[in-house]
Design a protein around this motif. Structure first.
Motif, PDB file in Angstrom:
ATOM      1  N   VAL A 298       0.821  -1.211   0.000  1.00 42.31           N
ATOM      2  CA  VAL A 298       0.000   0.000   0.000  1.00 42.31           C
ATOM      3  C   VAL A 298       0.856   1.262   0.000  1.00 42.31           C
ATOM      4  CG1 VAL A 298      -1.789  -1.251   1.246  1.00 42.31           C
ATOM      5  CG2 VAL A 298      -0.246   0.233   2.522  1.00 42.31           C
ATOM      6  N   PHE A 299       2.136   1.151   0.386  1.00 44.12           N
ATOM      7  CA  PHE A 299       3.009   2.319   0.413  1.00 44.12           C
ATOM      8  C   PHE A 299       3.519   2.682  -0.976  1.00 44.12           C
ATOM      9  CE2 PHE A 299       2.969   1.071   4.780  1.00 44.12           C
ATOM     10  CZ  PHE A 299       3.189   2.230   5.510  1.00 44.12           C
ATOM     11  N   VAL A 300       3.595   1.705  -1.875  1.00 40.22           N
ATOM     12  CA  VAL A 300       4.100   2.006  -3.213  1.00 40.22           C
ATOM     13  C   VAL A 300       2.977   2.401  -4.164  1.00 40.22           C
ATOM     14  CG1 VAL A 300       6.096   0.502  -2.937  1.00 40.22           C
ATOM     15  CG2 VAL A 300       4.016  -0.417  -3.946  1.00 40.22           C
ATOM     16  N   GLY A 301       1.726   2.061  -3.817  1.00 38.29           N
ATOM     17  CA  GLY A 301       0.605   2.418  -4.670  1.00 38.29           C
ATOM     18  C   GLY A 301       0.516   3.911  -4.962  1.00 38.29           C
ATOM     19  N   PRO A 302       0.539   4.776  -3.926  1.00 35.43           N
ATOM     20  CA  PRO A 302       0.471   6.218  -4.187  1.00 35.43           C
ATOM     21  C   PRO A 302       1.659   6.758  -4.979  1.00 35.43           C
ATOM     22  CG  PRO A 302      -0.092   5.744  -1.908  1.00 35.43           C
ATOM     23  CD  PRO A 302       0.438   4.470  -2.490  1.00 35.43           C
ATOM     24  N   LEU A 303       2.812   6.070  -4.914  1.00 37.10           N
ATOM     25  CA  LEU A 303       3.971   6.510  -5.688  1.00 37.10           C
ATOM     26  C   LEU A 303       3.838   6.083  -7.150  1.00 37.10           C
ATOM     27  CD1 LEU A 303       6.791   5.624  -3.109  1.00 37.10           C
ATOM     28  CD2 LEU A 303       5.759   7.868  -3.545  1.00 37.10           C
ATOM     29  N   LEU A 304       3.309   4.885  -7.384  1.00 35.39           N
ATOM     30  CA  LEU A 304       3.126   4.423  -8.756  1.00 35.39           C
ATOM     31  C   LEU A 304       1.998   5.176  -9.458  1.00 35.39           C
ATOM     32  CD1 LEU A 304       3.465   0.558  -8.220  1.00 35.39           C
ATOM     33  CD2 LEU A 304       5.105   2.065  -9.354  1.00 35.39           C
TER      34      LEU A 304
ATOM     35  N   CYS B 155      -5.876   8.862   4.572  1.00 37.74           N
ATOM     36  CA  CYS B 155      -4.844   9.660   5.238  1.00 37.74           C
ATOM     37  C   CYS B 155      -3.447   9.273   4.751  1.00 37.74           C
ATOM     38  CB  CYS B 155      -4.930   9.481   6.753  1.00 37.74           C
ATOM     39  SG  CYS B 155      -6.368  10.248   7.524  1.00 37.74           S
ATOM     40  N   LEU B 156      -3.190   7.970   4.649  1.00 39.23           N
ATOM     41  CA  LEU B 156      -1.863   7.512   4.263  1.00 39.23           C
ATOM     42  C   LEU B 156      -1.527   7.918   2.829  1.00 39.23           C
ATOM     43  CD1 LEU B 156       0.703   5.919   4.867  1.00 39.23           C
ATOM     44  CD2 LEU B 156      -0.495   3.847   4.127  1.00 39.23           C
ATOM     45  N   SER B 157      -2.456   7.719   1.895  1.00 42.35           N
ATOM     46  CA  SER B 157      -2.202   8.076   0.500  1.00 42.35           C
ATOM     47  C   SER B 157      -1.928   9.564   0.356  1.00 42.35           C
ATOM     48  CB  SER B 157      -3.399   7.682  -0.370  1.00 42.35           C
ATOM     49  OG  SER B 157      -3.638   6.302  -0.323  1.00 42.35           O
ATOM     50  N   ALA B 158      -2.764  10.376   1.010  1.00 47.29           N
ATOM     51  CA  ALA B 158      -2.565  11.826   0.937  1.00 47.29           C
ATOM     52  C   ALA B 158      -1.243  12.227   1.567  1.00 47.29           C
ATOM     53  CB  ALA B 158      -3.728  12.540   1.628  1.00 47.29           C
ATOM     54  N   ALA B 159      -0.863  11.566   2.655  1.00 52.52           N
ATOM     55  CA  ALA B 159       0.400  11.883   3.316  1.00 52.52           C
ATOM     56  C   ALA B 159       1.593  11.573   2.410  1.00 52.52           C
ATOM     57  CB  ALA B 159       0.517  11.102   4.622  1.00 52.52           C
ATOM     58  N   ILE B 160       1.582  10.410   1.759  1.00 53.55           N
ATOM     59  CA  ILE B 160       2.689  10.012   0.883  1.00 53.55           C
ATOM     60  C   ILE B 160       2.799  10.957  -0.311  1.00 53.55           C
ATOM     61  CG2 ILE B 160       3.493   8.200  -0.677  1.00 53.55           C
ATOM     62  CD1 ILE B 160       2.382   6.163   1.319  1.00 53.55           C
ATOM     63  N   GLN B 161       1.658  11.354  -0.862  1.00 51.61           N
ATOM     64  CA  GLN B 161       1.694  12.231  -2.032  1.00 51.61           C
ATOM     65  C   GLN B 161       2.113  13.651  -1.672  1.00 51.61           C
ATOM     66  OE1 GLN B 161      -2.187  11.712  -3.871  1.00 51.61           O
ATOM     67  NE2 GLN B 161      -1.419  10.044  -5.132  1.00 51.61           N
ATOM     68  N   ARG B 162       1.921  14.073  -0.423  1.00 52.31           N
ATOM     69  CA  ARG B 162       2.311  15.424  -0.020  1.00 52.31           C
ATOM     70  C   ARG B 162       3.721  15.488   0.552  1.00 52.31           C
ATOM     71  NH1 ARG B 162      -2.920  15.191  -0.178  1.00 52.31           N
ATOM     72  NH2 ARG B 162      -4.216  17.057  -0.433  1.00 52.31           N
ATOM     73  N   ALA B 163       4.121  14.466   1.287  1.00 49.97           N
ATOM     74  CA  ALA B 163       5.413  14.507   1.962  1.00 49.97           C
ATOM     75  C   ALA B 163       6.422  13.528   1.382  1.00 49.97           C
ATOM     76  CB  ALA B 163       5.231  14.226   3.453  1.00 49.97           C
ATOM     77  N   GLY B 164       6.026  12.774   0.338  1.00 50.73           N
ATOM     78  CA  GLY B 164       6.916  11.765  -0.185  1.00 50.73           C
ATOM     79  C   GLY B 164       6.849  10.506   0.672  1.00 50.73           C
ATOM     80  N   GLY B 165       7.618   9.500   0.303  1.00 51.44           N
ATOM     81  CA  GLY B 165       7.570   8.237   1.021  1.00 51.44           C
ATOM     82  C   GLY B 165       8.216   8.213   2.390  1.00 51.44           C
ATOM     83  N   PRO B 166       9.385   8.840   2.585  1.00 49.81           N
ATOM     84  CA  PRO B 166      10.126   8.660   3.844  1.00 49.81           C
ATOM     85  C   PRO B 166       9.402   9.138   5.096  1.00 49.81           C
ATOM     86  CG  PRO B 166      11.560   9.536   2.138  1.00 49.81           C
ATOM     87  CD  PRO B 166      10.177   9.591   1.597  1.00 49.81           C
ATOM     88  N   LEU B 167       8.868  10.354   5.089  1.00 50.20           N
ATOM     89  CA  LEU B 167       8.275  10.896   6.299  1.00 50.20           C
ATOM     90  C   LEU B 167       7.056  10.087   6.749  1.00 50.20           C
ATOM     91  CD1 LEU B 167       8.265  13.076   8.468  1.00 50.20           C
ATOM     92  CD2 LEU B 167       6.910  14.510   6.929  1.00 50.20           C
ATOM     93  N   PRO B 168       6.082   9.803   5.882  1.00 44.82           N
ATOM     94  CA  PRO B 168       4.966   8.968   6.334  1.00 44.82           C
ATOM     95  C   PRO B 168       5.399   7.574   6.784  1.00 44.82           C
ATOM     96  CG  PRO B 168       4.386  10.117   4.326  1.00 44.82           C
ATOM     97  CD  PRO B 168       5.850  10.332   4.519  1.00 44.82           C
ATOM     98  N   THR B 169       6.394   6.991   6.091  1.00 47.00           N
ATOM     99  CA  THR B 169       6.876   5.675   6.507  1.00 47.00           C
ATOM    100  C   THR B 169       7.451   5.733   7.909  1.00 47.00           C
ATOM    101  OG1 THR B 169       7.379   5.109   4.212  1.00 47.00           O
ATOM    102  CG2 THR B 169       8.413   3.770   5.917  1.00 47.00           C
TER     103      THR B 169
END
Length: 325
Positions: free
Chosen positions: A18-24, A81-95
């Motif tokens: 689920v963490f790579v979905g918003p990046l792809l 929340c997670l998808s929006a967080a990854i798209q706004r802050a990139g992967g590292p911070l939400p992870t």
């Protein structure tokens, strides 16, 4: 303990997707990712419910209401929340923020569920919690330093991403504890049936959310092609993959682990999700992790192995330990 840990590991491998979905699908808004994923989950649950219909029919009205609460908080709102967080802050911070879940859940459940599961002694639990926390910090140190060094970084987006990730932490601190309550109170019920039931109640919620999103985009004349966006094949394929693997199989494996392990321990095993997400992210980049990240991963694994050595004190012994003569 062994089978419970293996089920938790399998759930982590599934959930890491689920963490790579918003990046792809970075060009897709978070609402499309959340409702699309759980629409797929609900559709996948339909034939599974038919195959398991005898067990599904045994669920009461109270069970369906509980499944609806779990799916709203632990599925729809969490992934939004997670998808929006990854798209706004990139992967590292939400992870990094989501990676604190093992510590947060372990502490919360140890305070809350000692009378049911027995209390994990704080002094014995502390080393594993410290190892996990240190590992999470190291894993993200390099990535965060890159973010701080980026002159193009939008601070407001990162702050909003951090707040959304904290919202996801709140959702997924509540979900596994509440889910474990139902599973432990219904030992005669199949974790597979409970996973399917959550998928069934997700379907109408996801359909409603998807429909409202469509109406909103049309009303605001948003530059967006409904219903499947600019890359329909990639969108449908990824949503079906995440819906099957992360939503149904991941929930099934987590339910199996939750019936076998104390809640305070199974909460720490969410660290497998962090490790999986990190591995998938580096594979997506085509890079090997640096020495700092590798050290952090080793600390995470060491913390999990340490936690597996800790046995809860029986409730009676726990009360005796904390009561005076």
């Amino acid at each position: 303990m062994l089978f419970g840990t293996l089920f938790a590991l399998a759930a982590g491998l599934m959930w890491g997707l689920v963490f790579v979905g918003p990046l792809l699908l970075a060009d897709y808004p978070a609402v499309m990712l959340s409702f699309g994923r759980y629409l797929a989950f609900g559709l996948i649950a339909l034939p599974l419910a038919w195959l398991d219909w005898a067990a599904v029919r045994q669920l009461t009205r109270a069970d369906w209401i509980e499944a609806l609460k779990l799916t709203l908080v632990g599925n729809i709102i969490y992934y939004l929340c997670l998808s929006a967080a990854i798209q706004r802050a990139g992967g590292p911070l939400p992870t990094m923020i989501i990676g604190t879940l093992p510590v947060v859940i372990a502490i919360t459940s140890n305070l809350r569920d000692a009378q049911r599961d027995g209390r994990l002694p704080w002094l014995k639990l502390a080393p594993s919690l410290l190892l996990i926390a240190a590992g999470i910090g190291l894993v993200n140190q390099h990535e965060l330093s890159l973010l701080r060094a980026d002159p193009q970084a939008d601070l407001s987006r990162y702050v909003m991403g951090a707040l959304l990730a904290l919202g996801a932490v709140v959702c997924w601190t509540w979900y596994p504890i509440r889910n474990a309550d139902w599973l432990r109170a219904h030992q005669d019920r199949s974790p597979r049936t409970w996973a399917t039931a959550q998928g069934l109640v997700t379907l109408p919620v996801a359909l409603l959310g998807f429909g409202l999103t469509w109406v909103y985009f049309e009303a605001t004349q948003a530059p967006w092609t409904m219903p499947l966006g600019p890359r329909p094949e990639a969108y449908v394929g990824l949503m079906l993959t995440i819906g099957l693997c992360a939503s149904w199989l991941g929930t099934l494996c987590w339910n199996e682990a939750s019936q076998r392990l104390p809640t305070s321990l199974v909460g720490q095993l969410i660290v497998f999700e962090t490790l999986a997400a990190l591995s998938y992210a580096y594979a997506l980049r085509g890079q090997w992790p640096d020495a700092t990240t590798t050290t952090g991963v080793a600390l995470l694994v060491a913390g999990v192995l340490w936690a597996l050595r800790v046995r809860p004190e029986p409730p009676d012994a726990s009360r005796a330990t904390h009561s005076g003569p």
